[in-house]
Structure formats: C-alpha cells, structure tokens
Scaffold this active site. Structure first.
Site, PDB file in Angstrom:
ATOM      1  N   HIS A  16       0.839  -1.209   0.000  1.00  0.00           N
ATOM      2  CA  HIS A  16       0.000   0.000   0.000  1.00  0.00           C
ATOM      3  C   HIS A  16       0.875   1.260   0.000  1.00  0.00           C
ATOM      4  O   HIS A  16       0.580   2.234  -0.708  1.00  0.00           O
ATOM      5  CB  HIS A  16      -0.874   0.062   1.267  1.00  0.00           C
ATOM      6  CG  HIS A  16      -1.877  -1.037   1.404  1.00  0.00           C
ATOM      7  ND1 HIS A  16      -2.022  -1.755   2.568  1.00  0.00           N
ATOM      8  CD2 HIS A  16      -2.814  -1.514   0.534  1.00  0.00           C
ATOM      9  CE1 HIS A  16      -3.006  -2.641   2.418  1.00  0.00           C
ATOM     10  NE2 HIS A  16      -3.493  -2.518   1.195  1.00  0.00           N
ATOM     11  N   LYS A  40     -18.555  -4.992   8.314  1.00  0.00           N
ATOM     12  CA  LYS A  40     -17.381  -5.868   8.398  1.00  0.00           C
ATOM     13  C   LYS A  40     -16.756  -5.739   9.776  1.00  0.00           C
ATOM     14  O   LYS A  40     -16.838  -4.686  10.411  1.00  0.00           O
ATOM     15  CB  LYS A  40     -16.338  -5.438   7.354  1.00  0.00           C
ATOM     16  CG  LYS A  40     -16.559  -6.022   5.976  1.00  0.00           C
ATOM     17  CD  LYS A  40     -15.280  -5.849   5.170  1.00  0.00           C
ATOM     18  CE  LYS A  40     -15.407  -6.327   3.736  1.00  0.00           C
ATOM     19  NZ  LYS A  40     -14.194  -6.005   2.974  1.00  0.00           N
ATOM     20  N   ARG A  89      -1.917  -6.332  -8.243  1.00  0.00           N
ATOM     21  CA  ARG A  89      -0.829  -7.284  -7.973  1.00  0.00           C
ATOM     22  C   ARG A  89      -0.823  -8.435  -8.960  1.00  0.00           C
ATOM     23  O   ARG A  89       0.147  -9.162  -9.049  1.00  0.00           O
ATOM     24  CB  ARG A  89      -0.978  -7.837  -6.554  1.00  0.00           C
ATOM     25  CG  ARG A  89      -0.680  -6.837  -5.482  1.00  0.00           C
ATOM     26  CD  ARG A  89      -1.203  -7.277  -4.149  1.00  0.00           C
ATOM     27  NE  ARG A  89      -2.648  -7.421  -4.196  1.00  0.00           N
ATOM     28  CZ  ARG A  89      -3.431  -7.642  -3.141  1.00  0.00           C
ATOM     29  NH1 ARG A  89      -2.893  -7.783  -1.951  1.00  0.00           N
ATOM     30  NH2 ARG A  89      -4.734  -7.732  -3.269  1.00  0.00           N
ATOM     31  N   SER A 131      -2.826  -7.701   3.058  1.00  0.00           N
ATOM     32  CA  SER A 131      -3.157  -7.579   4.487  1.00  0.00           C
ATOM     33  C   SER A 131      -3.668  -8.919   5.009  1.00  0.00           C
ATOM     34  O   SER A 131      -3.343  -9.315   6.125  1.00  0.00           O
ATOM     35  CB  SER A 131      -4.234  -6.517   4.692  1.00  0.00           C
ATOM     36  OG  SER A 131      -3.788  -5.271   4.243  1.00  0.00           O
TER      37      SER A 131
HETATM   38  O1  PNS Z   1      -8.817  -2.761   0.355  1.00  0.00           O
HETATM   39  P1  PNS Z   1     -10.115  -3.253  -0.247  1.00  0.00           P
HETATM   40  O2  PNS Z   1     -10.945  -3.946   0.787  1.00  0.00           O
HETATM   41  O3  PNS Z   1      -9.884  -4.093  -1.478  1.00  0.00           O
HETATM   42  O4  PNS Z   1     -10.897  -1.930  -0.705  1.00  0.00           O
HETATM   43  C1  PNS Z   1     -12.190  -2.018  -1.282  1.00  0.00           C
HETATM   44  C2  PNS Z   1     -12.839  -0.622  -1.371  1.00  0.00           C
HETATM   45  C3  PNS Z   1     -12.850   0.031   0.004  1.00  0.00           C
HETATM   46  C4  PNS Z   1     -12.070   0.229  -2.337  1.00  0.00           C
HETATM   47  C5  PNS Z   1     -14.296  -0.836  -1.897  1.00  0.00           C
HETATM   48  O5  PNS Z   1     -14.920  -1.846  -1.147  1.00  0.00           O
HETATM   49  C6  PNS Z   1     -15.123   0.436  -1.810  1.00  0.00           C
HETATM   50  O6  PNS Z   1     -14.879   1.405  -2.484  1.00  0.00           O
HETATM   51  N1  PNS Z   1     -16.151   0.407  -0.951  1.00  0.00           N
HETATM   52  C7  PNS Z   1     -17.008   1.543  -0.702  1.00  0.00           C
HETATM   53  C8  PNS Z   1     -18.442   1.232  -1.059  1.00  0.00           C
HETATM   54  C9  PNS Z   1     -18.692   1.419  -2.517  1.00  0.00           C
HETATM   55  O7  PNS Z   1     -18.549   2.488  -3.072  1.00  0.00           O
HETATM   56  N2  PNS Z   1     -19.108   0.317  -3.171  1.00  0.00           N
HETATM   57  C10 PNS Z   1     -19.478   0.350  -4.546  1.00  0.00           C
HETATM   58  C11 PNS Z   1     -18.308   0.286  -5.486  1.00  0.00           C
HETATM   59  S1  PNS Z   1     -18.831  -0.759  -6.719  1.00  0.00           S
END
Ligand code: PNS
Length: 168
Positions: A16, A40, A89, A131
């Site tokens: 990150h 979560k 990745r 993570s």
């Molecule tokens: O580190 P991660 O868990 O892969 O990140 C995922 C993240 C936080 C980028 C994604 O879950 C997100 O943007 N969530 C916010 C809710 C949202 O906007 N969902 C719709 C997108 S399709």
C-alpha cells in the site's frame, strides 16, 4: 491534481505504501481513504487503521489519511476529486477491480464529478503481500513465539508491533 486511494488497509502494508507514494508522485497529492464499513469486522478498528497509516506516512507531506463510509463516488464528490487510484498485484486483482471501476464510473455519470479509476502495477518484490496473508501468518507466528522476519518485510515496524499485540 489530487487522487483518492481507497481501501480497507487492515492493516497497511509496504505494498500500500509503495502505491500511495508512487501515485503521489504522479498526481501531486493523494488522500488515502480508509473505508469504515459497519458490516465488516476488521482486525483493526477504523481509528487503529488510521493511526497506523498516519504513522506510516508521517514524513510524506503530499499524502493525507482520512476515513469514509458509504459509496466511494459520494465521498469523491465531497472531496471534489474524480480520480481513484488502486494497485494491481496480478490477474485476480484485475478481475476483482474491473467491475468496481465500471460501477464507480456508471454511478458517477449523473453526479457533478465523474469518477475514473487509474491503476498502478505492484512493485514485483511486493506483489505477494496482502493484508489478509499478513494477518494469517501473524496469527500463528506471534502466539508461537516464532521469528517474524517475513512479516517485518511486509509491513512497517509499528504494524508488526500492533499485530503482535493483537495476537499474543
Ligand atoms: O482494500 P479493499 O478492501 O480491497 O478496498 C475495497 C474498497 C474500500 C475500495 C471498496 O470496497 C469500496 O470502495 N467500498 C465503498 C463502497 C462502494 O462504493 N461500493 C461500490 C463500489 S462498486
């Protein structure tokens, strides 16, 4: 120009940190946006994740850390920023990220600021770090009193300490 680098960051890894710093060079300013998702149960709560990120980026004047909840496109409107940064990745990330990028673009078409996603390929030496795997390894290594050399190569020292405190 500014961009948002969103994620769960549970916890922040060197992968990150590399993406945030490389994208800050391209865009000038990056907001690392930590998702506060009540559905979560992360290992580190939102305050812990933000504190670890703030420590990790304490020397980076062009990287800020914030939290958001709800839809990413709505947070982007609030910030007045239309560029999202994500790291890739490998092929699994591509498969996972594509629908997100499309949804975010579609969800934002009728909003003031259209949202586009830009990807940074992971540094090969860091492409195996996630993570989830760090937590999986830490959950065995720390209680067993084993060497944490591999963990120290994946996350900053402050995160190692925080993981040890969670798992011992
Ligand atoms: O580190 P991660 O868990 O892969 O990140 C995922 C993240 C936080 C980028 C994604 O879950 C997100 O943007 N969530 C916010 C809710 C949202 O906007 N969902 C719709 C997108 S399709």
């Amino acid at each position: 120009m500014s961009a948002i680098y969103p994620g769960s960051f549970d916890p922040v890894t060197y992968g990150h940190i590399d993406i945030a710093r490389r994208s800050a060079k391209v865009f000038g300013r990056i907001i690392v946006a930590v998702l506060d998702n009540p559905d979560k149960t992360p290992l580190f709560d939102i305050n812990e994740r933000m504190a670890l990120l703030r420590e990790a980026f304490s020397q980076d004047t062009n990287i800020e850390v914030e939290s958001f909840s709800g839809l990413l496109v709505d947070y982007a409107q609030q910030k007045g920023i239309g560029t999202i940064v994500r790291g890739l990745r490998g092929s699994e990330d591509i498969a996972k990220e594509m629908p997100y990028a499309i949804w975010n673009r579609k969800l934002s078409t009728e909003l003031a600021i259209p949202v586009e996603t830009v990807y940074f390929t992971a540094e090969p030496d860091l492409a195996h770090i996630s993570s989830s795997i760090v937590k999986e390894v830490a959950a065995f290594v720390y209680p067993a009193g084993m060497s944490d050399t591999e963990i120290t190569q994946a996350v900053p020292p402050i995160v190692c300490t925080a993981l040890r405190e969670k798992y011992i």
